[in-house]
Design an enzyme around this catalytic site. Structure first.
Site, PDB file in Angstrom:
ATOM      1  NE  ARG A   1      -6.078   0.753  11.457  1.00  0.00           N
ATOM      2  CZ  ARG A   1      -5.904  -0.035  11.085  1.00  0.00           C
ATOM      3  NH1 ARG A   1      -4.300   1.264  10.941  1.00  0.00           N
ATOM      4  NH2 ARG A   1      -4.890  -0.862  10.662  1.00  0.00           N
TER       5      ARG A   1
ATOM      6  CG  HIS B   1      -3.521  -4.619  13.149  1.00  0.00           C
ATOM      7  ND1 HIS B   1      -1.900  -4.633  11.829  1.00  0.00           N
ATOM      8  CD2 HIS B   1      -2.784  -2.822  12.637  1.00  0.00           C
ATOM      9  CE1 HIS B   1      -1.662  -3.643  11.976  1.00  0.00           C
ATOM     10  NE2 HIS B   1      -1.467  -3.124  12.173  1.00  0.00           N
TER      11      HIS B   1
ATOM     12  NE  ARG C   1      -2.815  -7.780   8.405  1.00  0.00           N
ATOM     13  CZ  ARG C   1      -2.490  -8.269   9.377  1.00  0.00           C
ATOM     14  NH1 ARG C   1      -3.585  -9.494   9.679  1.00  0.00           N
ATOM     15  NH2 ARG C   1      -3.078  -7.404  10.450  1.00  0.00           N
TER      16      ARG C   1
ATOM     17  CG  ASP D   1      11.484  24.052  -5.359  1.00  0.00           C
ATOM     18  OD1 ASP D   1      10.507  22.793  -5.451  1.00  0.00           O
ATOM     19  OD2 ASP D   1      11.136  24.829  -5.697  1.00  0.00           O
TER      20      ASP D   1
ATOM     21  CB  CYS E   1      13.497  25.726   0.112  1.00  0.00           C
ATOM     22  SG  CYS E   1      14.998  26.834   0.345  1.00  0.00           S
TER      23      CYS E   1
ATOM     24  CE1 TYR F   1      12.181  32.071  -0.044  1.00  0.00           C
ATOM     25  CE2 TYR F   1      12.128  29.752   0.401  1.00  0.00           C
ATOM     26  CZ  TYR F   1      11.869  30.954  -0.735  1.00  0.00           C
ATOM     27  OH  TYR F   1      11.697  30.961  -1.452  1.00  0.00           O
TER      28      TYR F   1
ATOM     29  CE  LYS G   1      -0.426  -0.348   5.287  1.00  0.00           C
ATOM     30  NZ  LYS G   1      -0.566   0.162   6.420  1.00  0.00           N
TER      31      LYS G   1
HETATM   32  C1  PLP Z   1      -3.934  -4.305   9.051  1.00  0.00           C
HETATM   33  C2  PLP Z   1      -2.899  -3.940   8.332  1.00  0.00           C
HETATM   34  N1  PLP Z   1      -1.612  -4.864   8.144  1.00  0.00           N
HETATM   35  C3  PLP Z   1      -0.573  -5.192   8.488  1.00  0.00           C
HETATM   36  C4  PLP Z   1       0.020  -3.832   8.363  1.00  0.00           C
HETATM   37  C5  PLP Z   1       2.246  -4.555   7.791  1.00  0.00           C
HETATM   38  O1  PLP Z   1       2.131  -3.324   9.085  1.00  0.00           O
HETATM   39  P1  PLP Z   1       3.731  -3.217   8.599  1.00  0.00           P
HETATM   40  O2  PLP Z   1       4.440  -2.374   8.241  1.00  0.00           O
HETATM   41  O3  PLP Z   1       4.548  -2.380  10.814  1.00  0.00           O
HETATM   42  O4  PLP Z   1       4.497  -4.660   8.314  1.00  0.00           O
HETATM   43  C6  PLP Z   1      -0.403  -2.919   7.946  1.00  0.00           C
HETATM   44  C7  PLP Z   1       0.065  -1.775   7.984  1.00  0.00           C
HETATM   45  O5  PLP Z   1      -0.087  -0.294   8.649  1.00  0.00           O
HETATM   46  C8  PLP Z   1      -1.850  -3.095   8.525  1.00  0.00           C
HETATM   47  O6  PLP Z   1      -2.636  -1.731   8.504  1.00  0.00           O
END
Ligand code: PLP
Length: 372
Positions: free
Chosen positions: A140, A170, A223, A316, A314, A268, A40
Site C-alpha cells: 500500500r 502494517h 494503533r 429512507d 428504499c 420497488y 479516522k
Molecule cells: C496503518 C493502520 N494502523 C492501524 C489501523 C487500525 O486498524 P484496526 O481498526 O484493525 O485496529 C489501521 C486501520 O485501517 C491502519 O490503516
C-alpha cells in the site's frame, strides 16, 4: 448532510463500552506499550470527537487519523495529544502539519524533499515529526527496501526540518489463523529497522488484531481501531483473549403497521408478495442512512421476535414482516440486543458479504448518533 435530530431512528453509542474496551486492552498490554486510539473516518462512524474524548478519559497516549482534516478537527476541538496521520498528506501542507504538531507518515524520500522545501520557503520554525512507513507486505504505502530506508536516514541526518520520531509497518493478516505472512512481515520489518544507524523512539506495527493475538509484536505503540469499538477484528475466525463490548446499536420505531391480503406487493420492483393476513411494519431507515439496500432478507428484532426485511430497502424506509400486530411506535432493534436475542454487526457483515468495519463507517450523517 443534515443529521436527523427529529427522528426516531438512531445509532446509540455506548460510551462505557468504548472506555472498557480501551481499559481492557491497556491492562492486557505490557505496561510501557502506548495506545493510540484510531478515530479516522469519524471514529469508524461512532463520532470522532466523542470517541476521542472517551479515549482521552481512558488514558490513551495519542490518536491516529487518515487525513489532515481529521487531525485538524481534533486540534481545533482542543485535543493536544500526539496525532499521527496514517495516510499520505500532500507535502504542500508540511508547515500546517508542523504548526499543529501533527505527526505524519513518510513513504518516500521525494516527499521529504518536497516537504523540506515547503518548510524552508514558508519559514516554518517548528520541526515536523515524522514516522517512516515501511511496506512489508501490504503493498500500500511505505519504503520497501533497506537501501531506501538508509537513504532516507542519511537525508534526515542532513536536514534540520524534521524530527525522526517513529518507524512503523502494517500487517495484512494479523486477524487470521495462518501466521505465515504475518511472520514474514514481522521479520522484514525487524531487518529494516536494524539497518538504521539509530532507531527512532517509536517502532510500531500493531493494529487491533496484532494487539490482541500477537504478543511480542505489539512494540511501542498499538494503533487500536476496531477493538476499541467492540468488534472482533477477525470477524468470527479467532477467539478474543477478553470480551469486547460492541459500542454501537441501531434502533428505530414502527411508523406504519398494516395487515395485508394475499399477493399484496411490497416496495420497488414488487419483489415480495404478502400472504393473506400477514402483518407488515414500516421502518424509517433506508440506504441514505447507510442501511444498505442489500439488507433485504436480513432480520431485525421486535420485542425479541426476529422479523425479516421484506421487499427492497428504499432510500429512507424499509418494511419488515411482523409475527403479529404491534402498536405504532414499538421499538425495533436493527443492531443490538432485544430480550434474549441480538443482531450483531458481524451478522450484518455476513449478510452483506463484507466486514463490520464497512458497515459502521458507511452509516451516514443523517443517522443521528446518541451517546449513552
Ligand atoms: C496503518 C493502520 N494502523 C492501524 C489501523 C487500525 O486498524 P484496526 O481498526 O484493525 O485496529 C489501521 C486501520 O485501517 C491502519 O490503516
Amino acid at each position: 448532510m443534515i443529521s436527523g435530530k427529529h427522528r426516531d431512528t438512531v445509532a446509540i453509542i455506548h460510551k462505557d463500552a468504548i472506555y472498557n474496551n480501551l481499559k481492557n486492552e491497556m491492562n492486557y498490554l505490557e505496561a510501557d506499550t502506548e495506545v493510540y486510539a484510531v478515530v479516522k473516518a469519524n471514529g469508524y462512524g461512532h463520532g470522532a470527537l466523542e470517541v476521542a474524548e472517551i479515549a482521552r478519559q481512558a488514558g490513551v497516549n495519542g490518536f491516529c487519523v487518515a487525513i489532515l482534516d481529521e487531525a485538524l478537527e481534533l486540534r481545533h476541538a482542543g485535543f493536544t495529544e500526539p496525532i499521527l496521520i496514517l495516510g499520505i498528506v500532500d507535502a504542500e501542507y508540511a508547515d500546517l502539519l508542523a504548526k499543529y504538531q501533527i505527526r505524519v507518515n513518510v513513504s518516500s524520500l521525494n516527499w521529504l524533499k518536497d516537504a523540506n522545501r515547503q518548510l524552508v520557503s514558508s519559514r516554518c520554525t517548528e520541526k515536523l515529526s515524522i514516522h517512516l512507513a515501511i511496506d512489508t507486505g501490504m503493498g500500500r504505502i511505505g519504503l520497501r527496501t533497506i537501501a531506501e530506508v538508509q537513504e532516507v536516514e542519511v537525508y534526515l541526518s542532513k536536514v534540520k526540518a524534521f524530527n525522526f520520531e517513529g518507524i512503523f509497518t502494517h500487517f495484512a493478516t494479523a486477524d487470521i489463523e495462518n501466521a505465515d505472512l504475518f511472520e514474514s512481515q514481522a521479520d522484514k520489518f525487524e531487518k529494516l529497522v536494524k539497518s538504521l544507524k539509530k532507531a527512532p523512539p517509536y517502532i510500531h506495527s500493531a493494529n487491533s488484531a496484532t494487539g490482541l493475538w500477537h504478543l511480542g509484536n505489539q512494540k511501542s505503540i498499538v494503533r487500536l481501531g476496531i477493538a476499541m469499538y467492540g468488534l472482533n477484528p477477525s470477524g468470527q475466525e479467532l477467539e478474543l483473549p477478553f470480551a469486547l463490548e460492541p459500542a454501537m446499536s441501531i434502533e428505530t420505531k414502527l411508523v406504519a403497521v398494516k395487515q395485508m391480503h394475499q399477493g399484496d406487493t411490497i416496495s420497488y420492483g414488487a419483489t415480495y408478495k404478502s400472504k393473506e393476513g400477514e402483518w407488515i411494519g414500516t421502518l424509517p431507515i433506508g440506504y441514505a442512512d447507510g442501511w444498505r439496500r442489500s439488507l433485504q432478507g436480513q432480520t431485525v428484532l421486535v420485542e425479541g421476535y426476529r422479523c425479516e426485511i421484506v421487499g427492497r430497502v428504499c432510500m429512507d424506509q424499509c418494511m419488515i414482516r411482523l409475527p403479529k400486530e404491534f402498536p405504532l411506535g414499538t421499538k425495533v432493534v436493527l443492531v443490538g440486543k432485544s430480550q434474549q436475542d441480538e443482531v450483531t454487526m458481524q451478522e450484518l457483515a455476513e449478510h452483506l458479504d463484507t466486514i463490520h468495519y464497512e458497515i459502521t463507517c458507511g452509516l451516514t450523517a443523517r443517522l443521528p448518533r446518541v451517546y449513552q
